[in-house]
Write a protein that holds these residues in place. Structure first.
Motif, PDB file in Angstrom:
ATOM      1  N   THR A  89     -13.492  -6.095  -0.415  1.00 56.06           N
ATOM      2  CA  THR A  89     -14.358  -5.760  -0.043  1.00 56.06           C
ATOM      3  C   THR A  89     -15.555  -4.381   0.244  1.00 56.06           C
ATOM      4  OG1 THR A  89     -14.620  -6.366   2.354  1.00 56.06           O
ATOM      5  CG2 THR A  89     -14.912  -8.179   0.529  1.00 56.06           C
ATOM      6  N   CYS A  90     -14.089  -3.533   0.860  1.00 54.42           N
ATOM      7  CA  CYS A  90     -14.448  -1.986   1.224  1.00 54.42           C
ATOM      8  C   CYS A  90     -13.783  -1.163   0.622  1.00 54.42           C
ATOM      9  CB  CYS A  90     -13.855  -2.303   2.961  1.00 54.42           C
ATOM     10  SG  CYS A  90     -14.702  -3.078   4.232  1.00 54.42           S
ATOM     11  N   ARG A  91     -13.225  -2.206  -0.746  1.00 54.60           N
ATOM     12  CA  ARG A  91     -12.232  -0.578  -1.220  1.00 54.60           C
ATOM     13  C   ARG A  91     -11.639   0.324  -1.141  1.00 54.60           C
ATOM     14  NH1 ARG A  91     -15.586   1.231  -4.837  1.00 54.60           N
ATOM     15  NH2 ARG A  91     -17.319   0.756  -4.084  1.00 54.60           N
ATOM     16  N   ALA A  92     -10.775  -0.095   0.529  1.00 61.18           N
ATOM     17  CA  ALA A  92      -9.911   0.789   1.053  1.00 61.18           C
ATOM     18  C   ALA A  92      -8.724   1.065   0.533  1.00 61.18           C
ATOM     19  CB  ALA A  92      -9.908   0.388   1.930  1.00 61.18           C
ATOM     20  N   ASP A  93      -8.793   3.313   0.322  1.00 61.60           N
ATOM     21  CA  ASP A  93      -7.672   2.861  -0.073  1.00 61.60           C
ATOM     22  C   ASP A  93      -5.982   3.153   0.974  1.00 61.60           C
ATOM     23  OD1 ASP A  93      -8.845   3.576  -2.624  1.00 61.60           O
ATOM     24  OD2 ASP A  93     -10.302   5.243  -2.201  1.00 61.60           O
ATOM     25  N   ARG A 132      -2.201   2.494   0.738  1.00 64.42           N
ATOM     26  CA  ARG A 132      -1.117   3.470   1.544  1.00 64.42           C
ATOM     27  C   ARG A 132      -2.024   3.039   2.787  1.00 64.42           C
ATOM     28  NH1 ARG A 132      -1.717   9.202  -0.695  1.00 64.42           N
ATOM     29  NH2 ARG A 132      -4.289   8.935  -1.166  1.00 64.42           N
ATOM     30  N   MET A 133      -0.381   3.274   3.669  1.00 63.91           N
ATOM     31  CA  MET A 133      -0.798   2.861   5.180  1.00 63.91           C
ATOM     32  C   MET A 133      -0.427   4.350   6.201  1.00 63.91           C
ATOM     33  SD  MET A 133      -0.714  -1.198   5.040  1.00 63.91           S
ATOM     34  CE  MET A 133       0.281  -1.218   3.090  1.00 63.91           C
ATOM     35  N   ALA A 134      -0.996   4.280   7.024  1.00 65.51           N
ATOM     36  CA  ALA A 134      -0.327   5.519   8.127  1.00 65.51           C
ATOM     37  C   ALA A 134      -0.369   4.809   9.104  1.00 65.51           C
ATOM     38  CB  ALA A 134      -1.582   6.560   8.351  1.00 65.51           C
ATOM     39  N   LYS A 163      11.501   1.114  12.428  1.00 65.62           N
ATOM     40  CA  LYS A 163      12.120  -0.116  11.099  1.00 65.62           C
ATOM     41  C   LYS A 163      11.635  -0.682  10.175  1.00 65.62           C
ATOM     42  CE  LYS A 163      16.373  -0.351  14.827  1.00 65.62           C
ATOM     43  NZ  LYS A 163      17.102  -1.609  14.884  1.00 65.62           N
ATOM     44  N   THR A 164      10.131  -1.301  10.793  1.00 72.59           N
ATOM     45  CA  THR A 164      10.222  -2.410   9.316  1.00 72.59           C
ATOM     46  C   THR A 164       8.657  -1.739   8.778  1.00 72.59           C
ATOM     47  OG1 THR A 164       9.100  -3.603  10.973  1.00 72.59           O
ATOM     48  CG2 THR A 164       8.051  -3.481   9.392  1.00 72.59           C
ATOM     49  N   VAL A 165       8.266   0.033   9.052  1.00 68.32           N
ATOM     50  CA  VAL A 165       7.958   0.855   7.956  1.00 68.32           C
ATOM     51  C   VAL A 165       8.691   1.514   7.007  1.00 68.32           C
ATOM     52  CG1 VAL A 165       7.185   3.242   8.392  1.00 68.32           C
ATOM     53  CG2 VAL A 165       6.519   1.681   9.775  1.00 68.32           C
ATOM     54  N   ILE A 166      10.598   1.545   7.764  1.00 68.57           N
ATOM     55  CA  ILE A 166      11.292   2.075   6.487  1.00 68.57           C
ATOM     56  C   ILE A 166      11.633   1.079   5.704  1.00 68.57           C
ATOM     57  CG2 ILE A 166      13.907   2.098   6.027  1.00 68.57           C
ATOM     58  CD1 ILE A 166      13.748   3.769   8.868  1.00 68.57           C
ATOM     59  N   ASP A 167      11.475  -0.414   6.536  1.00 68.33           N
ATOM     60  CA  ASP A 167      11.492  -1.373   5.211  1.00 68.33           C
ATOM     61  C   ASP A 167      10.972  -1.651   3.854  1.00 68.33           C
ATOM     62  OD1 ASP A 167      14.572  -1.661   6.410  1.00 68.33           O
ATOM     63  OD2 ASP A 167      13.689  -3.429   8.438  1.00 68.33           O
ATOM     64  N   LEU A 168       9.664  -1.538   4.232  1.00 65.96           N
ATOM     65  CA  LEU A 168       8.108  -1.983   3.861  1.00 65.96           C
ATOM     66  C   LEU A 168       8.036  -0.902   2.849  1.00 65.96           C
ATOM     67  CD1 LEU A 168       6.690  -4.392   6.098  1.00 65.96           C
ATOM     68  CD2 LEU A 168       8.263  -5.067   4.284  1.00 65.96           C
ATOM     69  N   ASP A 169       7.958   0.488   2.745  1.00 61.96           N
ATOM     70  CA  ASP A 169       7.678   1.430   2.038  1.00 61.96           C
ATOM     71  C   ASP A 169       8.428   1.490   0.816  1.00 61.96           C
ATOM     72  OD1 ASP A 169       6.873   4.218   1.901  1.00 61.96           O
ATOM     73  OD2 ASP A 169       8.593   4.514   2.197  1.00 61.96           O
ATOM     74  N   SER A 173       3.184   1.798  -3.205  1.00 64.53           N
ATOM     75  CA  SER A 173       2.005   2.239  -1.528  1.00 64.53           C
ATOM     76  C   SER A 173       2.585   2.462  -0.212  1.00 64.53           C
ATOM     77  CB  SER A 173       1.801   0.276  -1.486  1.00 64.53           C
ATOM     78  OG  SER A 173       0.943  -0.237  -0.756  1.00 64.53           O
ATOM     79  N   PRO A 174       2.432   3.493  -0.350  1.00 66.84           N
ATOM     80  CA  PRO A 174       3.872   3.946   0.802  1.00 66.84           C
ATOM     81  C   PRO A 174       3.034   3.715   2.244  1.00 66.84           C
ATOM     82  CG  PRO A 174       2.129   5.787   0.065  1.00 66.84           C
ATOM     83  CD  PRO A 174       2.148   4.315  -1.120  1.00 66.84           C
ATOM     84  N   LEU A 175       3.821   3.239   2.869  1.00 67.73           N
ATOM     85  CA  LEU A 175       3.756   3.288   4.229  1.00 67.73           C
ATOM     86  C   LEU A 175       4.730   4.496   5.352  1.00 67.73           C
ATOM     87  CD1 LEU A 175       2.842   1.029   6.504  1.00 67.73           C
ATOM     88  CD2 LEU A 175       5.364  -0.169   5.811  1.00 67.73           C
ATOM     89  N   LEU A 176       3.370   4.572   6.108  1.00 67.30           N
ATOM     90  CA  LEU A 176       3.540   6.031   7.205  1.00 67.30           C
ATOM     91  C   LEU A 176       3.884   5.528   7.930  1.00 67.30           C
ATOM     92  CD1 LEU A 176       4.172   9.313   7.336  1.00 67.30           C
ATOM     93  CD2 LEU A 176       1.519   9.203   6.668  1.00 67.30           C
TER      94      LEU A 176
END
Length: 226
Positions: A89-93, A132-134, A163-169, A173-176
């Motif tokens: 709904t918020c169209r977050a990037d 994208r998620m930081a 470890k989760t961030v490395i696994d899911l990056d 859809s980058p995860l930082l």
């Protein structure tokens, strides 16, 4: 337009009379990001200590996009079920996430909290496969200083989070994982051992800003007060 959404607990929502790290990051992006951007989310209020409710709009400087997804006493456990609809709904990037202290303190152990991180990421991507998620680890706080067993659990969770961030990056859809502020001191950067004062707000904003610049070339190095 790039749309940032802050997701967090009491350190992110802030209390009446505060600027919040959200404001500090907005100032930084205004100075360093060339394109149009805004802050989005379904909530705008601060926590009101007088009523113990999220009903205050008494920002130290209200002149910024105040939208967020943060709540006093909320953690990964609470945000995972909300994030899909909120991203949609918020169209977050870009999600800027600071959670975990509440989970470990009241609801879940390190492993269970890491499971909720995975659920959160999956739900966010279900709404937008390119989001994208930081993510910020649990930063120093007074309970960890006073309670060795809790400190051990925080360390365990932060290890699992890395470890989760490395696994899911994923490239699309980058995860930082943002580095916790190296100089963060609960005696000088908080007003009660947990919640940031002005210098703490700058350091949390800098953690996100520097990570996004280093890994995504977004914005620039943080130059706010420390």
């Amino acid at each position: 337009m790039l749309r940032f959404m802050s997701v967090g607990d009491s350190m992110t929502i802030g209390s009446a009379g505060e600027h919040t790290w959200r404001y500090r990051l907005w100032q930084h992006l205004c100075a360093t990001y060339a394109g149009p951007f805004t802050l989005v989310g379904p909530r705008e209020a601060l926590h009101d200590p007088a009523t113990d409710t999220p009903t205050s709009y008494a920002y130290a400087d209200p002149g910024f996009p105040r939208a967020h997804l943060a709540g006093w006493g909320e953690g990964w456990l609470h945000m995972a079920p909300l994030i899909r609809e909120t991203v949609r709904t918020c169209r977050a990037d870009v999600l800027l996430v600071s959670l975990g202290l509440i989970d470990l303190g009241f609801y879940t152990n390190a492993e269970q909290t890491a499971d909720n991180v995975r659920a959160f990421v999956a739900e966010a991507r279900a709404a937008d496969p390119r989001v994208r998620m930081a993510v910020l680890p649990v930063i120093p706080n007074i309970r960890a200083e006073a309670d060795p067993s809790f400190a051990t659990e925080v360390t365990r969770f932060n290890d699992l989070l890395a470890k989760t961030v490395i696994d899911l990056d994923e490239p699309g859809s980058p995860l930082l994982l943002a580095a916790p502020p190296a100089s963060y001191d609960i005696h000088t950067d908080t007003y009660d051992g947990t919640h940031p004062n002005a210098s703490g707000e700058h350091k949390i904003a800098a953690a996100f800003a520097d990570a996004m610049y280093a890994e995504w070339d977004l914005g620039g190095p943080y130059a706010g007060s420390s």
